[in-house]
Design a protein around this motif. Structure first.
Motif, PDB file in Angstrom:
ATOM      1  N   ALA A  62      13.560  -4.696  59.273  1.00 39.14           N
ATOM      2  CA  ALA A  62      12.962  -4.711  60.606  1.00 39.14           C
ATOM      3  C   ALA A  62      12.650  -3.180  60.873  1.00 39.14           C
ATOM      4  CB  ALA A  62      14.032  -4.947  61.568  1.00 39.14           C
ATOM      5  N   VAL A  63      11.004  -3.313  61.178  1.00 42.81           N
ATOM      6  CA  VAL A  63      10.587  -1.932  61.626  1.00 42.81           C
ATOM      7  C   VAL A  63      10.046  -1.899  63.223  1.00 42.81           C
ATOM      8  CG1 VAL A  63       8.579  -0.391  61.228  1.00 42.81           C
ATOM      9  CG2 VAL A  63       9.460  -1.862  59.377  1.00 42.81           C
ATOM     10  N   THR A  64      10.852  -1.044  63.662  1.00 42.24           N
ATOM     11  CA  THR A  64      10.740  -0.632  65.325  1.00 42.24           C
ATOM     12  C   THR A  64       9.930   0.737  65.625  1.00 42.24           C
ATOM     13  OG1 THR A  64      12.843   0.370  65.352  1.00 42.24           O
ATOM     14  CG2 THR A  64      12.571  -2.095  65.836  1.00 42.24           C
ATOM     15  N   VAL A  65       9.410   0.705  66.607  1.00 45.15           N
ATOM     16  CA  VAL A  65       8.850   2.148  66.994  1.00 45.15           C
ATOM     17  C   VAL A  65       9.301   2.469  68.348  1.00 45.15           C
ATOM     18  CG1 VAL A  65       6.728   2.998  67.929  1.00 45.15           C
ATOM     19  CG2 VAL A  65       6.480   1.191  66.050  1.00 45.15           C
ATOM     20  N   GLU A  66       9.766   3.946  68.248  1.00 48.19           N
ATOM     21  CA  GLU A  66      10.183   4.545  69.602  1.00 48.19           C
ATOM     22  C   GLU A  66       9.284   5.563  70.131  1.00 48.19           C
ATOM     23  OE1 GLU A  66      15.024   4.668  68.428  1.00 48.19           O
ATOM     24  OE2 GLU A  66      14.134   6.219  69.370  1.00 48.19           O
ATOM     25  N   GLY A  67       9.076   5.345  71.541  1.00 46.90           N
ATOM     26  CA  GLY A  67       8.255   6.294  71.902  1.00 46.90           C
ATOM     27  C   GLY A  67       6.810   6.430  71.895  1.00 46.90           C
ATOM     28  N   GLY A  68       6.107   7.236  72.225  1.00 41.88           N
ATOM     29  CA  GLY A  68       4.418   7.371  71.891  1.00 41.88           C
ATOM     30  C   GLY A  68       3.754   6.468  72.929  1.00 41.88           C
ATOM     31  N   ASP A  69       2.405   6.308  72.796  1.00 43.33           N
ATOM     32  CA  ASP A  69       1.655   5.635  73.519  1.00 43.33           C
ATOM     33  C   ASP A  69       1.630   4.201  73.277  1.00 43.33           C
ATOM     34  OD1 ASP A  69      -0.597   4.372  74.729  1.00 43.33           O
ATOM     35  OD2 ASP A  69      -2.084   5.849  74.095  1.00 43.33           O
ATOM     36  N   PRO A  70       1.947   3.311  74.243  1.00 42.40           N
ATOM     37  CA  PRO A  70       1.902   1.973  73.798  1.00 42.40           C
ATOM     38  C   PRO A  70       0.765   1.409  73.321  1.00 42.40           C
ATOM     39  CG  PRO A  70       2.509   2.311  76.006  1.00 42.40           C
ATOM     40  CD  PRO A  70       2.065   3.436  75.643  1.00 42.40           C
ATOM     41  N   GLY A 108       0.538  -5.471  59.023  1.00 45.18           N
ATOM     42  CA  GLY A 108       0.439  -6.332  60.194  1.00 45.18           C
ATOM     43  C   GLY A 108       1.512  -5.650  61.080  1.00 45.18           C
ATOM     44  N   GLY A 109       1.737  -5.960  62.507  1.00 43.96           N
ATOM     45  CA  GLY A 109       2.790  -5.785  63.186  1.00 43.96           C
ATOM     46  C   GLY A 109       2.278  -6.407  64.597  1.00 43.96           C
ATOM     47  N   SER A 110       3.002  -6.085  65.748  1.00 47.16           N
ATOM     48  CA  SER A 110       2.828  -6.768  67.076  1.00 47.16           C
ATOM     49  C   SER A 110       2.725  -5.845  68.098  1.00 47.16           C
ATOM     50  CB  SER A 110       3.913  -7.837  67.235  1.00 47.16           C
ATOM     51  OG  SER A 110       3.511  -8.644  68.190  1.00 47.16           O
ATOM     52  N   ASN A 111       2.522  -6.165  69.170  1.00 47.83           N
ATOM     53  CA  ASN A 111       2.350  -5.269  70.103  1.00 47.83           C
ATOM     54  C   ASN A 111       3.845  -4.970  70.935  1.00 47.83           C
ATOM     55  OD1 ASN A 111       2.171  -8.083  70.725  1.00 47.83           O
ATOM     56  ND2 ASN A 111       2.356  -7.695  73.013  1.00 47.83           N
ATOM     57  N   ALA A 112       3.856  -3.765  71.700  1.00 48.32           N
ATOM     58  CA  ALA A 112       5.071  -3.247  72.163  1.00 48.32           C
ATOM     59  C   ALA A 112       5.855  -4.611  72.988  1.00 48.32           C
ATOM     60  CB  ALA A 112       4.770  -2.104  72.841  1.00 48.32           C
ATOM     61  N   SER A 113       5.210  -5.318  73.409  1.00 47.52           N
ATOM     62  CA  SER A 113       6.191  -6.336  74.239  1.00 47.52           C
ATOM     63  C   SER A 113       6.593  -7.510  73.657  1.00 47.52           C
ATOM     64  CB  SER A 113       4.973  -7.006  75.182  1.00 47.52           C
ATOM     65  OG  SER A 113       3.959  -7.295  74.694  1.00 47.52           O
ATOM     66  N   VAL A 114       6.792  -7.321  72.156  1.00 46.64           N
ATOM     67  CA  VAL A 114       7.058  -8.515  71.337  1.00 46.64           C
ATOM     68  C   VAL A 114       8.541  -8.537  71.544  1.00 46.64           C
ATOM     69  CG1 VAL A 114       7.818  -6.625  69.427  1.00 46.64           C
ATOM     70  CG2 VAL A 114       7.251  -9.065  68.931  1.00 46.64           C
ATOM     71  N   GLY A 116      11.775  -9.059  70.530  1.00 48.55           N
ATOM     72  CA  GLY A 116      12.730  -8.576  69.151  1.00 48.55           C
ATOM     73  C   GLY A 116      11.872  -7.780  68.237  1.00 48.55           C
ATOM     74  N   PRO A 117      12.640  -7.395  67.064  1.00 48.03           N
ATOM     75  CA  PRO A 117      11.963  -6.528  66.074  1.00 48.03           C
ATOM     76  C   PRO A 117      10.894  -7.347  65.100  1.00 48.03           C
ATOM     77  CG  PRO A 117      14.032  -6.850  65.486  1.00 48.03           C
ATOM     78  CD  PRO A 117      14.135  -7.410  66.826  1.00 48.03           C
ATOM     79  N   VAL A 118       9.916  -6.509  64.661  1.00 47.83           N
ATOM     80  CA  VAL A 118       9.116  -7.184  63.602  1.00 47.83           C
ATOM     81  C   VAL A 118       9.800  -6.903  62.392  1.00 47.83           C
ATOM     82  CG1 VAL A 118       6.958  -7.277  62.498  1.00 47.83           C
ATOM     83  CG2 VAL A 118       7.217  -6.930  64.927  1.00 47.83           C
ATOM     84  N   ALA A 239       5.457 -11.362  56.892  1.00 50.12           N
ATOM     85  CA  ALA A 239       6.347 -10.765  58.118  1.00 50.12           C
ATOM     86  C   ALA A 239       6.868 -11.788  59.157  1.00 50.12           C
ATOM     87  CB  ALA A 239       5.562  -9.687  58.819  1.00 50.12           C
ATOM     88  N   TRP A 240       7.670 -11.313  59.801  1.00 50.66           N
ATOM     89  CA  TRP A 240       8.030 -12.392  60.914  1.00 50.66           C
ATOM     90  C   TRP A 240       8.135 -11.813  62.176  1.00 50.66           C
ATOM     91  CZ3 TRP A 240       9.756 -11.607  56.149  1.00 50.66           C
ATOM     92  CH2 TRP A 240       9.935 -12.896  55.214  1.00 50.66           C
ATOM     93  N   VAL A 241       7.842 -12.379  63.388  1.00 52.60           N
ATOM     94  CA  VAL A 241       7.864 -11.832  64.552  1.00 52.60           C
ATOM     95  C   VAL A 241       8.292 -12.982  65.522  1.00 52.60           C
ATOM     96  CG1 VAL A 241       5.252 -12.587  65.122  1.00 52.60           C
ATOM     97  CG2 VAL A 241       6.374 -10.600  66.326  1.00 52.60           C
ATOM     98  N   THR A 242       9.027 -12.450  66.555  1.00 47.34           N
ATOM     99  CA  THR A 242       9.370 -13.666  67.652  1.00 47.34           C
ATOM    100  C   THR A 242       8.674 -13.366  68.816  1.00 47.34           C
ATOM    101  OG1 THR A 242      11.645 -13.354  66.951  1.00 47.34           O
ATOM    102  CG2 THR A 242      11.264 -14.439  68.918  1.00 47.34           C
ATOM    103  N   TRP A 243       7.723 -14.407  69.322  1.00 48.32           N
ATOM    104  CA  TRP A 243       6.854 -14.530  70.274  1.00 48.32           C
ATOM    105  C   TRP A 243       7.465 -15.590  71.267  1.00 48.32           C
ATOM    106  CZ3 TRP A 243       2.108 -14.083  66.895  1.00 48.32           C
ATOM    107  CH2 TRP A 243       1.754 -13.016  66.671  1.00 48.32           C
ATOM    108  N   ASN A 244       7.284 -15.305  72.508  1.00 50.41           N
ATOM    109  CA  ASN A 244       7.235 -16.353  73.802  1.00 50.41           C
ATOM    110  C   ASN A 244       5.928 -16.421  74.341  1.00 50.41           C
ATOM    111  OD1 ASN A 244       8.387 -17.844  75.478  1.00 50.41           O
ATOM    112  ND2 ASN A 244       9.885 -16.683  76.150  1.00 50.41           N
ATOM    113  N   ILE A 245       5.256 -17.521  73.859  1.00 47.14           N
ATOM    114  CA  ILE A 245       3.825 -17.570  74.453  1.00 47.14           C
ATOM    115  C   ILE A 245       3.990 -18.435  75.640  1.00 47.14           C
ATOM    116  CG2 ILE A 245       1.581 -18.048  73.786  1.00 47.14           C
ATOM    117  CD1 ILE A 245       2.039 -16.988  70.986  1.00 47.14           C
ATOM    118  N   PRO A 246       3.338 -18.201  76.522  1.00 43.15           N
ATOM    119  CA  PRO A 246       3.438 -19.051  77.756  1.00 43.15           C
ATOM    120  C   PRO A 246       2.480 -20.373  77.444  1.00 43.15           C
ATOM    121  CG  PRO A 246       3.013 -16.705  78.624  1.00 43.15           C
ATOM    122  CD  PRO A 246       2.870 -16.829  77.279  1.00 43.15           C
TER     123      PRO A 246
END
Ligand SMILES: [Cu+2]
Length: 278
Positions: A62-70, A108-114, A116-118, A239-246
């Motif tokens: 899993a790759v996560t990001v902490e801090g910085g400009d979203p 690849g990767g997802s936005n900060a509002s993902v 769970g982790p990518v 890769a795998w990402v968890t999304w909750n798309i309305p």
């Protein structure tokens, strides 16, 4: 132009982050148990810049990001066989816009509002953590993926294959939280923007907006609302990402340039389709 290559990649990354910044997906839920067994690699942005571990596991990570400009998050990319961070640094400063892209495979990767982790499947070898700046060169740190993590791949209930030039994926999914498996089985890079076009707007309007006003540029607001965004991903990556798309009707689109061909956005070669979430 001195920093064309950097600008090309930065623009792709910026487009990603701005496309994804338009509307966050729903609030994150607790990580799944499966995700907890997977080692987490954290890219940190502090006042002094980017920090990344020099050694990470290969395999399922899993790759996560902490801090910085979203809207300007650091990213991890695989260095192609034999390529060094120094060569990439030089290429990013070279006038050839394709020089840098040819040296790496983006994960690849997802936005900060993902939600769970990518999670990535990393082949063992050399990687680079990158943080792009609005002005000046990007910060690049070498990262080596060594022994396999041994963690199993997450169970996904939505499968996407990015191909040249289409999305192999369901036409319809149920609303709610899903683990998406995204892999690039094509031969060049792809991204996946899942957007809701505004009333009366078309895919042509979206492309025209990207080309003229553009993400981050002055002028018109985007002709769509964001559902989710998958950042540019190189061939062979998974890769795998968890999304909750309305619930809603979405347009799925890739606007990256056809770097192996005519440089037109992939949507011009047919990389666009509809997804119903209900
Ligand atoms: Cu594409």
């Amino acid at each position: 132009m001195k920093h064309t290559a950097m600008k090309l990649i930065a623009a792709a990354v910026l487009a990603s982050s701005l496309l994804s910044a338009c509307r966050p997906v729903q609030a994150p839920a607790a990580p799944t148990e499966a995700a907890a067994e997977i080692p987490v690699v954290t890219l940190k942005v502090t006042e002094t810049g980017l920090e990344a571990p020099a050694e990470i596991p290969s395999g399922i990570v899993a790759v996560t990001v902490e801090g910085g400009d979203p809207e300007n998050q650091p990213m991890l990319a695989r260095l192609n066989e034999g390529v060094t961070v120094e060569q990439l640094t030089e290429a990013l400063a070279s006038p050839n816009p394709l020089a840098a892209l040819a040296l790496v495979s983006l994960l690849g990767g997802s936005n900060a509002s993902v939600d769970g982790p990518v999670i990535h499947e990393l082949r063992a070898g050399d990687y680079v953590a990158m943080l792009f700046a609005d002005d000046g060169p990007p910060q690049l740190l070498p990262v080596t993926a060594g022994k396999p993590s041994g963690a199993p791949p997450p169970a996904a209930d939505v499968q996407v294959s990015l191909v040249d030039f289409n999305f192999m994926m369901p036409d319809q999914i149920a609303a709610g939280r899903h683990v998406w498996q995204i892999e690039n089985t094509g031969e060049q890079w792809h991204e996946m923007a899942i957007v809701q076009l505004n009333e009366g707007k078309t895919v042509e309007d979206l492309v025209a907006w990207v080309n003229s006003s553009g993400p981050g540029g002055p002028g018109e607001p985007p002709p769509y609302a964001e559902g989710a965004f998958w950042h540019p991903m190189g061939a062979g990556q998974r890769a795998w990402v968890t999304w909750n798309i309305p619930a809603g009707e979405y347009t799925v689109i890739c606007i990256l340039p056809d770097v192996a061909g005519d440089m037109r956005p992939h949507v011009a070669h047919g990389m666009v389709r509809t997804l119903v979430v209900k």
